[in-house]
Design a protein around this motif. Structure first.
Motif, PDB file in Angstrom:
ATOM      1  N   ALA A 245       0.833  -1.199   0.000  1.00 53.54           N
ATOM      2  CA  ALA A 245       0.000   0.000   0.000  1.00 53.54           C
ATOM      3  C   ALA A 245       0.867   1.246   0.000  1.00 53.54           C
ATOM      4  O   ALA A 245       0.540   2.244  -0.651  1.00 53.54           O
ATOM      5  CB  ALA A 245      -0.923  -0.015   1.210  1.00 53.54           C
ATOM      6  N   CYS A 246       1.991   1.185   0.720  1.00 54.24           N
ATOM      7  CA  CYS A 246       2.907   2.332   0.717  1.00 54.24           C
ATOM      8  C   CYS A 246       3.434   2.565  -0.694  1.00 54.24           C
ATOM      9  O   CYS A 246       3.513   3.710  -1.161  1.00 54.24           O
ATOM     10  CB  CYS A 246       4.078   2.078   1.658  1.00 54.24           C
ATOM     11  N   ALA A 247       3.799   1.481  -1.390  1.00 51.25           N
ATOM     12  CA  ALA A 247       4.304   1.627  -2.753  1.00 51.25           C
ATOM     13  C   ALA A 247       3.233   2.250  -3.639  1.00 51.25           C
ATOM     14  O   ALA A 247       3.515   3.185  -4.406  1.00 51.25           O
ATOM     15  CB  ALA A 247       4.725   0.264  -3.294  1.00 51.25           C
ATOM     16  N   GLY A 248       1.990   1.727  -3.513  1.00 48.97           N
ATOM     17  CA  GLY A 248       0.910   2.299  -4.295  1.00 48.97           C
ATOM     18  C   GLY A 248       0.706   3.765  -3.975  1.00 48.97           C
ATOM     19  O   GLY A 248       0.547   4.597  -4.873  1.00 48.97           O
ATOM     20  N   GLY A 249       0.730   4.092  -2.682  1.00 46.37           N
ATOM     21  CA  GLY A 249       0.551   5.470  -2.269  1.00 46.37           C
ATOM     22  C   GLY A 249       1.659   6.372  -2.796  1.00 46.37           C
ATOM     23  O   GLY A 249       1.399   7.483  -3.284  1.00 46.37           O
TER      24      GLY A 249
END
Lengths: 544, 497
Positions: B456-460
């Motif tokens: 999710a951090c990567a997506g964010g």
């Protein structure tokens, strides 16, 4: 009102002894309550002499036509023990009731009421037989008695809870329902120390209606292992050795108090005292007759020999049950598995079995993966009449009924993929890592009579299964909430931060050459709205 | 010529992937070892779902086994939706295809091979469509811009999509999300190519592209409700144009007004009213028309579904599932562990929060990127992949492939390298940690949760960077003409001190 006591004792092949008590009270000419009269309070007055009042009140209040409650512990070993005298030997608690009703909601309300009332009466966690365990199988549980013809449809509610344990606190209220309690009669033998020491033990309550009246049958079924307590390895048993008690006096209100001992087929043995009657390979005693203390038993002169040793040499003993079954849940992972059932037909004739699974929603069936093999040959035609009620996650179990056909002397393998659910952390039991007990599957032979109608044979319960579900970390709720919220807030904040800013060029050098103004090193991208950015300040201080 | 080459690329990739799938199938179930084999390549699905794609390749909504189970039940007259509440089900439209899994379940080996090939083809074909649609989107975007230097994109785009491990895993696992992706990309491609009264360029002979686009979006929304947040940018795209205008931000109406024919029309119609008001009302009317058409398609699909199954309860099992999260099956998203660990009395509240959180991005992003609706769509696709309730790997694969369409923003990305590293980190850890937790029993749920959190951090990070770069490019391309204005602002700041 009539009260009868009966005890049947049988020596089993593996040296164990099964004893089955039944205490039957017949309330003549009584009929169950019509549910349509539930709206009025003027039910017939309840005056009983022998019939248990506390039970009668429950039956009247919830208008139960027929009810069966069993609390068992242990695995009934059909292959060496044969059929039990009382067919309901599923492990844990099992409750089923036939009720008539105009609308289903009224039935479900009464079902909930009777559950809770019985839970209070028997000090058992029957309240947990809730909607998540309640099913209504179509065929497997026909009414044992008759159903009154009120012009109302009767419906079955069935629930079982495999991890419920039967113990002394269930036996005490059970004995209180008997007219003589455990003071006299056969109930004297019900010594909790010995009952709950038995290899298999179960108590049951059966209420059913026949045209002659309402019958309440309380029964206790036990399997003792005399070899375990015998120093010589002998199979000998007596009332005293099994129950540590004798029948001192008969229950005065019992119309009959009888004991039957099944005589072994072969070998040298002695049954004592001398039976009053021998019929069909059974010795019968009537304990009403005299007032001496009864200590019925059987003795063998030789040590017990395990016949399994002989089985390999000579012809094995004829099978006690027409078919044997094993059920397993395969698969190493916590997210999916395979339900596997192996059925062996011990007879020459083709056997038809009604197969019932009442599976909690935590194990989801994939019916399209059903594979049926007969002696390792795929035979998908051997399964028929599938009826399936889908589970509802967090609410309702699945009901799967089908008919399996076993060709004579063959082994049938049934397999089906299942998915194991992931539960909310509050749905796990306190000992979550232990797993969940799944209710037993039930196989009922279908006997086709000559005139073509089908009748159901004796039910066979499989042992329960233990399913290992993936568990979350129970110590983590705050951490997870904080982590997830932080990441979401961080991304949300960053996106909206960028979205609401305006990009401008801040020149660092006071007088840049006009032509190079877009070269990258000279630019800072900052925000006009927020005026106290550190970068901006440092760059400005560099300027001045 | 480039068009032909792009087709060749797609064909080559598809052939490679079919061969790979076949090879994997033969490796997993050699025809000689099983005298009786009933699977139509199900071994591969099982291998992927238990192996590299454990938990991540399919969500309960897109799981192949759930699709087959629904079809099986439906064929035998059992209602696959049961009582509806809390159930996880596939869209009834899939049930219309109930002939799929039954073809040659057991038969001679040639029939089996054919059915295997058919199965593989059925779950690879949507990827071919997706790649093709991606190229068409790119062409529609690039055709208007003057520079045609990046025509190599037409080769790269299919490669990014078709050879992305995310997409391959989803396709091998036969997750229905590959179909959903193809349908969504089709909707976008046709929206890019559609003609409207505000469009500036003459089009190919594609007069009903708008209807096709809306029909496909309706289908996509029907299959899973989350795509509803893509409706506003798609409407903008239908009214506006797909060309790259990131460098020249401005109000949506400005671009529409640039078109002479629109001006002329307006002047002819109502010469007295101010042009701006007229324009606004015209755009609004057109948007409402589009919305109405979408609603008609959506309702029609819902009605067809209801006719197929005979009741309305399917809505709560398909659409309701993504809103109320009855199944806590882990997936690469953020919802599952949060609601597994959530206290019961806060569950409804946070369900609302998480759903509203998804909706909250739509309006700001559409407003900020109104000059380039395709870019707004791209960012919302990324937000869906990161924040929706049951994401799968293919959602991330779609987001990654979408990056290929916007080469103009690459120079302005702030941290592409860290984002890529975090993404790879999470992609590698997810299957590992899923195995440690569920198969080996040496890890616990926190392991997999941590890897999804990193994902999710990567997506964010990718989303934030995309928003940043999309806005930053405008400053760069402003050119010297507007620099004076900027300098003036700069002096203001300096004088503030």
């Amino acid at each position: 009102e009539k009260f009868e006591e009966y005890l049947s004792i049988k020596s089993l092949r593996d040296g164990r002894v099964t004893s089955s008590f039944s205490f039957t009270t017949l309330l003549r000419d009584a009929i169950p309550r019509d549910p349509r009269t539930l709206a009025f309070d003027d039910d017939t007055s309840q005056h009983y002499t022998l019939f248990p009042l506390s039970l009668g009140q429950i039956l009247r209040q919830y208008a139960i036509t027929e009810m069966h409650l069993t609390l068992n512990a242990g695995k009934w070993n059909y292959d060496t023990w044969g059929y039990p005298d009382e067919p309901d030997v599923g492990v844990g608690a099992e409750l089923r009731a036939w009720m008539a009703g105009d609308s289903i909601s009224s039935i479900d309300e009464r079902w909930q009421g009777v559950r809770n009332a019985l839970a209070g009466l028997f000090c058992a966690s029957l309240g947990s037989l809730d909607e998540q365990r309640t099913t209504s199988p179509r065929l497997s549980f026909p009414p044992e008695g008759a159903l009154p013809d009120w012009g109302l449809p009767h419906e079955l509610r069935h629930a079982s809870h495999a991890s419920e344990h039967v113990c002394t606190e269930n036996l005490t209220p059970f004995l209180k329902l008997l007219p003589c309690k455990s003071l006299s009669g056969l109930a004297t033998l019900l010594n909790p120390h010995r009952i709950f020491d038995a290899d298999w033990h179960g108590i049951g309550l059966h209420v059913l209606w026949r045209p002659e009246g309402v019958e309440v049958r309380l029964n206790v079924q036990l399997v003792f292992d005399p070899l375990r307590i015998s120093a010589q390895g002998k199979q000998d048993w007596s009332f005293h050795s099994l129950f540590d008690r004798k029948v001192e006096k008969a229950c005065p209100v019992a119309s009959s108090t009888r004991v039957s001992v099944e005589l072994p087929n072969s070998g040298v043995y002695r049954v004592y005292p001398e039976p009053q009657e021998i019929r069909d390979g059974k010795a019968y005693y009537n304990l009403k007759n005299n007032n001496e203390a009864w200590n019925i038993g059987t003795m063998w002169p030789t040590d017990f020999e395990y016949r399994i040793c002989h089985a390999a040499l000579s012809s094995p003993d004829p099978a006690l049950v027409p078919f044997s079954v094993t059920r397993n849940l395969l698969g190493p992972t916590q997210d999916r598995g395979q339900l596997s059932i192996v059925l062996t037909n011990n007879q020459q004739d083709t056997l038809q079995l009604l197969y019932l699974e009442t599976m909690p929603w935590i194990v989801q069936f994939y019916l399209h993966t059903i594979r049926v093999h007969s002696d390792n040959v795929p035979r998908d035609d051997l399964i028929s009449n599938i009826s399936y009620v889908l589970p509802v996650p967090h609410a309702r179990p699945a009901t799967f009924e089908s008919v399996l056909t076993l060709p004579g002397r063959s082994t049938l393998t049934f397999s089906m993929d299942v998915a194991k659910a992931f539960l909310r952390y509050t749905e796990h039991p306190p000992d979550a890592q232990r797993g969940w007990d799944l209710p037993p599957a039930i196989f009922t032979p279908l006997n086709q009579s000559l005139n073509g109608s089908m009748s159901l044979g004796s039910r066979v319960y499989t042992p329960s299964l233990l399913v290992d579900l993936a568990t979350p970390d129970f110590s983590m709720p705050y951490n997870v909430i904080i982590f997830t919220c932080s990441v979401m807030a961080f991304i949300f904040g960053s996106v909206f931060n960028v979205l609401t800013r305006k990009f401008i060029v801040v020149r660092v050098r006071p007088d840049p050459p006009r032509n190079q103004s877009v070269s990258r090193t000279e630019k800072r991208l900052e925000d006009t709205d927020s005026d106290t950015s550190n970068e901006l300040n440092t760059s400005k201080s560099g300027v001045h | 010529m480039h068009w032909l080459s792009c087709r060749k690329t797609i064909t080559l990739c598809i052939v490679l992937r079919v061969l790979f799938a076949l090879g994997l199938d033969f490796y997993l179930s050699p025809p000689t070892s099983y005298a009786y084999s009933v699977d139509n390549g199900d071994k591969v699905v099982e291998f992927i779902n238990n192996g590299p794609g454990l938990l991540s390749a399919s969500s309960p909504l897109t799981l192949y086994a759930n699709l087959k189970e629904s079809l099986w039940l439906y064929q035998r007259g059992v209602d696959p939706y049961g009582s509806g509440i809390g159930q996880v089900g596939v869209s009834p439209l899939y049930l219309a295809f109930s002939f799929f899994p039954t073809i040659a379940e057991s038969g001679p080996s040639t029939t089996q091979l054919l059915s295997k090939l058919f199965g593989i083809f059925l779950w690879t074909a949507p990827d071919a469509f997706s790649a093709w649609f991606l190229v068409r989107i790119w062409k529609a975007r690039a055709s208007t811009s003057t520079k045609s230097s990046s025509s190599s994109i037409t080769f790269v785009l299919p490669l990014i999509y078709l050879l992305s491990p995310y997409v391959i895993l989803s396709s091998l696992a036969r997750s229905t999300s590959v179909w959903e992706n193809a349908i969504l990309l089709g909707a976008i491609a046709w929206a890019c190519e559609s003609e409207s009264e505000f469009k500036t360029k003459p089009k190919l002979n594609n007069s009903n592209s708008k209807s096709k686009s809306l029909l496909f979006l309706a289908l996509r929304v029907h299959l899973s409700l989350d795509a509803l947040i893509l409706l506003p940018p798609l409407i903008l795209l239908l009214l506006g144009s797909p060309e790259s205008r990131l460098a020249e931000p401005g109000p949506f109406a400005l671009y529409v007004a640039k078109h002479r024919s629109v001006k002329k029309q307006l002047e002819e119609k109502l010469p007295n009213e101010p042009a701006e008001n007229q324009l606004r009302s015209t755009i609004l009317r057109a948007a409402l028309n589009v919305l109405f058409e979408f609603m008609v398609y959506w309702t029609a699909l819902a009605l067809i579904s209801t006719l197929i199954v005979g009741h309305w309860r399917w809505m709560s099992t398909t659409w309701g599932t993504s809103l109320s999260l009855p199944s806590m099956t882990p997936n690469p998203g953020l919802w599952w562990y949060f609601f597994t660990e959530m206290f019961d009395h806060f569950r409804p509240f946070f369900l609302v929060v998480f759903n509203v959180h998804l909706l909250m991005y739509v309006a700001p992003i559409c407003i900020k990127f109104q000059h380039d609706p395709l870019y707004a769509l791209f960012i919302l696709v990324g937000i869906l992949a990161t924040f929706k309730s049951y994401p799968t790997l293919s959602d991330h694969g779609l987001f990654i492939a979408f990056w290929g369409i916007f080469p103009e923003v690459y120079p302005y990305l702030r941290h592409p390298f860290p984002t890529t590293l975090v993404l790879i980190h999470s992609a590698l850890l997810q299957p590992l940690f899923a195995h440690l937790w569920l198969s080996h029993g040496t890890g616990n749920a926190n392991f997999y949760y941590a890897s999804t959190l990193v994902g999710a951090c990567a997506g964010g990070m990718a989303i934030v960077d995309a928003v940043w770069a999309g806005l930053r490019i405008a400053l760069e391309k402003h050119g010297k003409g507007e620099l004076k204005l900027v300098e003036g602002e700069e002096r203001e700041i300096v004088t503030q001190q």
